[in-house]
Scaffold this active site. Sequence first.
Site, PDB file in Angstrom:
ATOM      1  N   GLU A 191       3.922  -5.324   8.768  1.00  0.00           N
ATOM      2  CA  GLU A 191       2.607  -5.263   8.100  1.00  0.00           C
ATOM      3  C   GLU A 191       2.207  -6.617   7.506  1.00  0.00           C
ATOM      4  O   GLU A 191       1.041  -6.821   7.160  1.00  0.00           O
ATOM      5  CB  GLU A 191       2.615  -4.182   7.007  1.00  0.00           C
ATOM      6  CG  GLU A 191       2.662  -2.769   7.587  1.00  0.00           C
ATOM      7  CD  GLU A 191       2.851  -1.676   6.530  1.00  0.00           C
ATOM      8  OE1 GLU A 191       2.761  -0.498   6.893  1.00  0.00           O
ATOM      9  OE2 GLU A 191       3.104  -1.987   5.348  1.00  0.00           O
TER      10      GLU A 191
ATOM     11  N   HIS B  62      10.136  -3.751   4.562  1.00  0.00           N
ATOM     12  CA  HIS B  62      10.588  -2.359   4.497  1.00  0.00           C
ATOM     13  C   HIS B  62      10.830  -1.803   5.885  1.00  0.00           C
ATOM     14  O   HIS B  62      10.220  -2.220   6.853  1.00  0.00           O
ATOM     15  CB  HIS B  62       9.625  -1.454   3.710  1.00  0.00           C
ATOM     16  CG  HIS B  62       8.209  -1.311   4.208  1.00  0.00           C
ATOM     17  ND1 HIS B  62       7.353  -2.371   4.417  1.00  0.00           N
ATOM     18  CD2 HIS B  62       7.475  -0.208   4.508  1.00  0.00           C
ATOM     19  CE1 HIS B  62       6.163  -1.926   4.807  1.00  0.00           C
ATOM     20  NE2 HIS B  62       6.214  -0.601   4.885  1.00  0.00           N
TER      21      HIS B  62
ATOM     22  N   HIS C  57      -1.912   4.442  10.012  1.00  0.00           N
ATOM     23  CA  HIS C  57      -0.540   4.929  10.213  1.00  0.00           C
ATOM     24  C   HIS C  57      -0.509   6.197  11.064  1.00  0.00           C
ATOM     25  O   HIS C  57       0.349   7.054  10.875  1.00  0.00           O
ATOM     26  CB  HIS C  57       0.122   5.213   8.868  1.00  0.00           C
ATOM     27  CG  HIS C  57       0.319   4.021   7.983  1.00  0.00           C
ATOM     28  ND1 HIS C  57      -0.702   3.422   7.282  1.00  0.00           N
ATOM     29  CD2 HIS C  57       1.430   3.311   7.673  1.00  0.00           C
ATOM     30  CE1 HIS C  57      -0.219   2.407   6.572  1.00  0.00           C
ATOM     31  NE2 HIS C  57       1.066   2.320   6.792  1.00  0.00           N
TER      32      HIS C  57
ATOM     33  N   HIS D 112       0.819  -1.228   0.000  1.00  0.00           N
ATOM     34  CA  HIS D 112       0.000   0.000   0.000  1.00  0.00           C
ATOM     35  C   HIS D 112       0.852   1.278   0.000  1.00  0.00           C
ATOM     36  O   HIS D 112       0.422   2.316   0.491  1.00  0.00           O
ATOM     37  CB  HIS D 112      -0.974  -0.015   1.186  1.00  0.00           C
ATOM     38  CG  HIS D 112      -0.297  -0.022   2.538  1.00  0.00           C
ATOM     39  ND1 HIS D 112      -0.796  -0.712   3.613  1.00  0.00           N
ATOM     40  CD2 HIS D 112       0.831   0.592   2.989  1.00  0.00           C
ATOM     41  CE1 HIS D 112      -0.003  -0.532   4.664  1.00  0.00           C
ATOM     42  NE2 HIS D 112       0.991   0.268   4.309  1.00  0.00           N
TER      43      HIS D 112
HETATM   44  C1  DHB Z   1       6.221   3.288   2.326  1.00  0.00           C
HETATM   45  C2  DHB Z   1       5.654   2.040   2.595  1.00  0.00           C
HETATM   46  C3  DHB Z   1       4.579   1.942   3.483  1.00  0.00           C
HETATM   47  O1  DHB Z   1       3.978   0.750   3.816  1.00  0.00           O
HETATM   48  C4  DHB Z   1       4.069   3.081   4.096  1.00  0.00           C
HETATM   49  O2  DHB Z   1       3.002   2.946   4.914  1.00  0.00           O
HETATM   50  C5  DHB Z   1       4.633   4.327   3.844  1.00  0.00           C
HETATM   51  C6  DHB Z   1       5.711   4.430   2.947  1.00  0.00           C
HETATM   52  C7  DHB Z   1       7.360   3.435   1.347  1.00  0.00           C
HETATM   53  O3  DHB Z   1       8.017   2.445   0.966  1.00  0.00           O
HETATM   54  O4  DHB Z   1       7.622   4.577   0.932  1.00  0.00           O
HETATM   55 FE    FE Z   2       2.517   1.065   5.509  1.00  0.00          FE
END
Ligand code: DHB
Ligand code: FE
Length: 281
Positions: free
Chosen positions: A240, A193, A59, A12
């Site tokens: 996540e 991430h 978030h 997302h």
């Molecule tokens: C990114 C990924 C995410 O899941 C998020 O909530 C905000 C930013 C990203 O990779 O930029």
């Molecule tokens: Fe996210």
Amino acid sequence: MAKLVGGIATSHIPAIGLAITQGLEQDAYWKPFFDGYPPVRAWLDHVKPDVAIVIYNDHGLNFFLDKMPTFAIGAAAQYQNADEGWGLKQLDPFPGDPAFSWHLIEQLVAADFDLTTCQEMLVDHGFTVPMSLLWQDVVPRPVRVVPLAINTVQHPLPSPRRCYHLGQALGRAIAAYPEDCRVVVIGTGGLSHQLDGERAGLINREFDLRCLKDIVHHPEQLLDLSIHDLVEQAGSQGTEFILWLVMRGALSGQPVHEITRNYHIPISNTGAGLLLLESSS
Ligand code: DHB
Ligand code: FE
């Protein structure tokens, strides 16, 4: 009776929403990512779900560090997009299904999942970016939605096993709904991430590919992972992945058939994943 027709999991990342707005789908950077989605849209066109249960993480929009429900579910007539940042454009509201929401709440609380019930709920990119990817921003919107927010922000987070069990209870709750409707369950976020700290920029391709493989045929093999393991392997925001496990748990009562998957790195800071599982029964 309600029927669970399948489950979708998709990243997302907010930059996806901007790329859609700017028409960059064929751009060299974006093409390998967006090329994953036409088979999913074709499947949605074919099965035409009436309702989407969207499992995502808030978030910091509805809930912040001061008040953080582990599990929160929407029971509103509509959900307004109000992303907290990233420059995403405003979208039209998403229609809810309060009767279905309350049915799910009754069933899930009876199954010992103590949910925070939200008769007002804003949605952020964790919800809206997958909706824009899977359906266009069209009015009237083709599906009603039930947002289910899971804490991935303020530790302690619910474990992978707990989330899978929540998904199983969700699957049973869907099957017990007496109205005729077709339901799709969508898990958003991931894969690996980490957006800040010393390991900012971490992506773990090998771990992501293992998760993509095991979640289809051996999801139980992922349930011994702790949240700490997920942080270590997939980065602090890679947690996540528990949202994908809720989706998979919902489908666990029936055989599943994989229709398509995609994996591409990097998209922004993330290992971007996509999976579509159809219920075979
Ligand atoms: C990114 C990924 C995410 O899941 C998020 O909530 C905000 C930013 C990203 O990779 O930029
Ligand atoms: Fe996210």
